[in-house]
Design an enzyme around this catalytic site. Structure first.
Site, PDB file in Angstrom:
ATOM      1  N   LYS A 154       0.260  -6.587   8.877  1.00  0.00           N
ATOM      2  CA  LYS A 154      -1.166  -6.844   9.128  1.00  0.00           C
ATOM      3  C   LYS A 154      -1.334  -7.739  10.372  1.00  0.00           C
ATOM      4  CE  LYS A 154      -2.340  -6.374   4.190  1.00  0.00           C
ATOM      5  NZ  LYS A 154      -2.878  -7.064   2.982  1.00  0.00           N
ATOM      6  N   TYR A 177      -9.105   0.834   1.940  1.00  0.00           N
ATOM      7  CA  TYR A 177      -9.439  -0.124   0.872  1.00  0.00           C
ATOM      8  C   TYR A 177     -10.614   0.346   0.013  1.00  0.00           C
ATOM      9  CZ  TYR A 177      -6.171  -3.656   2.662  1.00  0.00           C
ATOM     10  OH  TYR A 177      -5.027  -4.346   3.032  1.00  0.00           O
ATOM     11  N   PHE A 200     -15.205  -9.795  -1.718  1.00  0.00           N
ATOM     12  CA  PHE A 200     -14.477 -10.107  -0.474  1.00  0.00           C
ATOM     13  C   PHE A 200     -14.278  -8.869   0.412  1.00  0.00           C
ATOM     14  CE2 PHE A 200     -11.433  -9.357  -3.941  1.00  0.00           C
ATOM     15  CZ  PHE A 200     -10.662  -8.330  -3.419  1.00  0.00           C
ATOM     16  N   HIS A 238       1.118  -5.005   3.911  1.00  0.00           N
ATOM     17  CA  HIS A 238       0.670  -4.061   2.889  1.00  0.00           C
ATOM     18  C   HIS A 238       1.846  -3.171   2.535  1.00  0.00           C
ATOM     19  CE1 HIS A 238      -1.518  -0.947   0.743  1.00  0.00           C
ATOM     20  NE2 HIS A 238      -0.773  -0.079   1.419  1.00  0.00           N
ATOM     21  N   GLU A 246      -2.189   7.198   1.188  1.00  0.00           N
ATOM     22  CA  GLU A 246      -2.150   6.285   2.341  1.00  0.00           C
ATOM     23  C   GLU A 246      -1.365   6.888   3.507  1.00  0.00           C
ATOM     24  OE1 GLU A 246      -0.506   2.714   0.694  1.00  0.00           O
ATOM     25  OE2 GLU A 246      -2.307   2.262  -0.473  1.00  0.00           O
ATOM     26  N   ARG A 288       7.866  -3.170  -2.770  1.00  0.00           N
ATOM     27  CA  ARG A 288       6.890  -4.082  -3.410  1.00  0.00           C
ATOM     28  C   ARG A 288       7.583  -5.355  -3.895  1.00  0.00           C
ATOM     29  NH1 ARG A 288       1.177  -3.610  -3.223  1.00  0.00           N
ATOM     30  NH2 ARG A 288       1.069  -4.691  -5.211  1.00  0.00           N
ATOM     31  N   THR A 318       0.288  -9.923  -4.826  1.00  0.00           N
ATOM     32  CA  THR A 318      -0.872  -9.838  -3.909  1.00  0.00           C
ATOM     33  C   THR A 318      -1.351 -11.222  -3.464  1.00  0.00           C
ATOM     34  OG1 THR A 318      -1.537  -7.847  -5.099  1.00  0.00           O
ATOM     35  CG2 THR A 318      -3.203  -8.875  -3.702  1.00  0.00           C
ATOM     36  N   ASN A 351      -2.016 -11.980   3.456  1.00  0.00           N
ATOM     37  CA  ASN A 351      -0.664 -11.865   2.898  1.00  0.00           C
ATOM     38  C   ASN A 351       0.296 -11.048   3.775  1.00  0.00           C
ATOM     39  OD1 ASN A 351      -1.764  -9.390   2.328  1.00  0.00           O
ATOM     40  ND2 ASN A 351      -1.852  -9.672   0.116  1.00  0.00           N
ATOM     41  N   ARG A 353       5.350 -12.285   1.076  1.00  0.00           N
ATOM     42  CA  ARG A 353       4.015 -12.872   0.927  1.00  0.00           C
ATOM     43  C   ARG A 353       4.091 -14.337   0.498  1.00  0.00           C
ATOM     44  NH1 ARG A 353       1.025  -7.754  -2.074  1.00  0.00           N
ATOM     45  NH2 ARG A 353       0.163  -6.776  -0.207  1.00  0.00           N
TER      46      ARG A 353
END
Ligand code: TYD
Length: 167
Positions: free
Chosen positions: A11, A51, A59, A126, A137, A91, A97, A123, A108
């Site tokens: 990100k 998203y 948010f 993704h 995705e 993951r 998260t 974080n 993260r």
């Protein structure tokens, strides 16, 4: 053991903090293969589609601003990892998260923070969380011709739309 692909996005905060190398090194522990990679500006349309499951959250607007780069830089690095059990392996290394709840040795947990103004979890990474989401995705972010290994069905279409070429 099932062969899967997973979409990873470094990100805008990950890029601005110069974490690309650290993150790719951490993920190399999985021995998975990178089969797609590109740096891009995230459009509002792409961000909102990516998203869409969070549309009703308070948010959401700040999350869209965050992934589009309003708080850091307007680029992300998108990667597709390929191999056995790719989704859970990645993951696990990413962590939870919420960066404050993520294992301190996860990506993260190490590098994330909660933005005190927007409350968004910044974080840094993704990663797809299920096979269904990974498929959605990867098909949203990449075209088949951008991947060196393909696990979802493809077809040929003859398009005549304009595209940029070198002058
Ligand atoms: P989500 O898809 O629930 O989690 P993950 O990224 O682990 O698959 O949420 C997407 C992003 O939205 C998440 O990475 C950070 C942000 N987010 C918040 O800022 N606050 C929240 O309470 C949640 C659940 C997510």
């Amino acid at each position: 053991m099932v062969v899967q692909q997973s979409l990873v996005i470094i990100k805008p905060d990950g890029l601005v903090k110069s974490l690309t190398g650290n993150i790719i090194t951490a993920l190399s522990e999985t021995k998975l293969k990178i089969v797609g990679a590109k740096i891009l500006k995230v459009s509002r349309e792409l961000a909102e589609k990516h998203y869409e499951h969070l549309k009703s959250k308070p948010f959401f607007n700040e999350l869209i601003d965050y992934i589009m780069g309003k708080y850091h830089t307007d680029r992300v690095l998108a990667l597709v990892y390929h191999g056995e059990e790719a989704i859970n392996k990645i993951r696990e290394i990413c962590g939870a998260t919420n960066p404050e709840e993520a294992s301190p040795i996860s990506i993260r947990g190490k590098y994330g923070r909660i933005n005190s103004k927007t409350k968004v979890f910044e974080n840094v990474i993704h990663a797809s969380d299920t096979e269904e989401n990974a498929k959605r995705e990867i098909q949203l972010w990449f075209s088949p011709s951008e991947l060196t290994e393909i696990i979802y069905p493809i077809k040929t279409e003859f398009l005549t739309s304009p595209k940029l070429v070198w002058a």
